[in-house]
Design an enzyme around this catalytic site. Sequence first.
Site: not given
Ligand SMILES: O=P(O)(O)OC[C@H]1O[C@H](O[C@H]2O[C@H](CO)[C@@H](O)[C@H](O)[C@H]2O)[C@H](O)[C@@H](O)[C@@H]1O
Length: 383
Positions: A123, A125, A326
Amino acid sequence: MDLKSNHTAPVLTDPAPISKSRLGGYPNLLPYSHTGAFSELILNIPKKKTGILDDVRACSWLDAMKASSPPHRKMMKDSNNELAPIDSDAAYRAWMLQYPSALTSFEQIINSAKGKRIALFLDYDGTLSPIVDNPDSAFMSDAMRDAVEKVAKYFPTAIISGRSRDKVYEFIGLKELYYAGSHGMDIMSPVRQSVLDDHQNDIRSTDKEDKEVNLFQSAREFLPMIDEVLKSLVENTKDIKGVKVENNKFVAAVHYRNVDEKYWQTVAQRVHDTMKLYPRLRLTHGRKVLEVRPVINWDKGKAVMFLLESLGLSNCNDVLPIYVGDDRTDEDAFKVLREGNCGYGILVSAVPKESKAFFSLRDTSEVMEFLKYIVTWKQSSAL
Ligand SMILES: O=P(O)(O)OC[C@H]1O[C@H](O[C@H]2O[C@H](CO)[C@@H](O)[C@H](O)[C@H]2O)[C@H](O)[C@@H](O)[C@@H]1O
């Protein structure tokens, strides 16, 4: 603005990190229940034409929004006025009995890989890059990029992200990887005969180097609808300070991390109202983000299966898939591996959480460590 209703909430039941009181002092840690919030999330699709969120209760919205992406440690001032973690270490250690560290269990993992090929799914983020306030600044470190690049030299490695595929590629920038964006609804994989009998969503395309690739977009028909709902979400939330609407191609993400908590209910209400017009879209909940996505039976778990199949790695007797993630959406992948008795999910979390994963890692630096371990093991076993 009234979100109160006596009905039950079908979607926004994000599992809170496990608190001591919820576990009754941790005697029986985490018995997983198939009727838990996770299965509700994927099994409940709208029954009514009027939209999925008609019966959301205000308290469920807010509880779920507050519970998502908790701070890593609760801190309190001790007698020396120093900041000290409140009981979190004890809780974490107890939780790790059920989800042992993938670092300390490394030998066990490697033993299971004997005679098999490891396939890695990562993954983005919260796994490869730490969670930050601005989603556009979620850069991965050079050291992490280096670790991912090295691991991909030895093992087939795929990124499975909620971001749009282009965006996550922009962040990572390694062409040796396979990429799946929009929570697996947009997969670029090597050219081969269609692995699914789905010619409508499975097309030939070219990658950034003009190499022929297979593009599988399970929600292709929803693109115009997602574009439309994105515009509406921007319009309908523009007066709420701190809201950010992100275009993840097949998913519209509404971030509320930077919104004052007293307006979270307003955010939820606006998303709810917008979605009333779109009964074919559903809502899921990530880390301080509400995600509007098509009601289709496709998720990160399906994406893992699709990629294993596409890469000719679907025989569990020869392959050990490892998925590191995560977030709640990663649970779909953990579940597929656990239920298929094929490979391991590794949950990245600094707080106890219910999960279908087998192992855990505390944070992105431990993820990097784990990737380095695998490379070192591979290099030494090749000697
Ligand atoms: O599946 P992932 O790669 O983990 O993506 C999931 C979401 O991640 C991002 O949002 C998350 O991370 C951001 C940066 O650290 C944070 O600001 C936010 O609060 C988190 O939800 C991304 O921006 C989303 O579009 C993804 O769906």
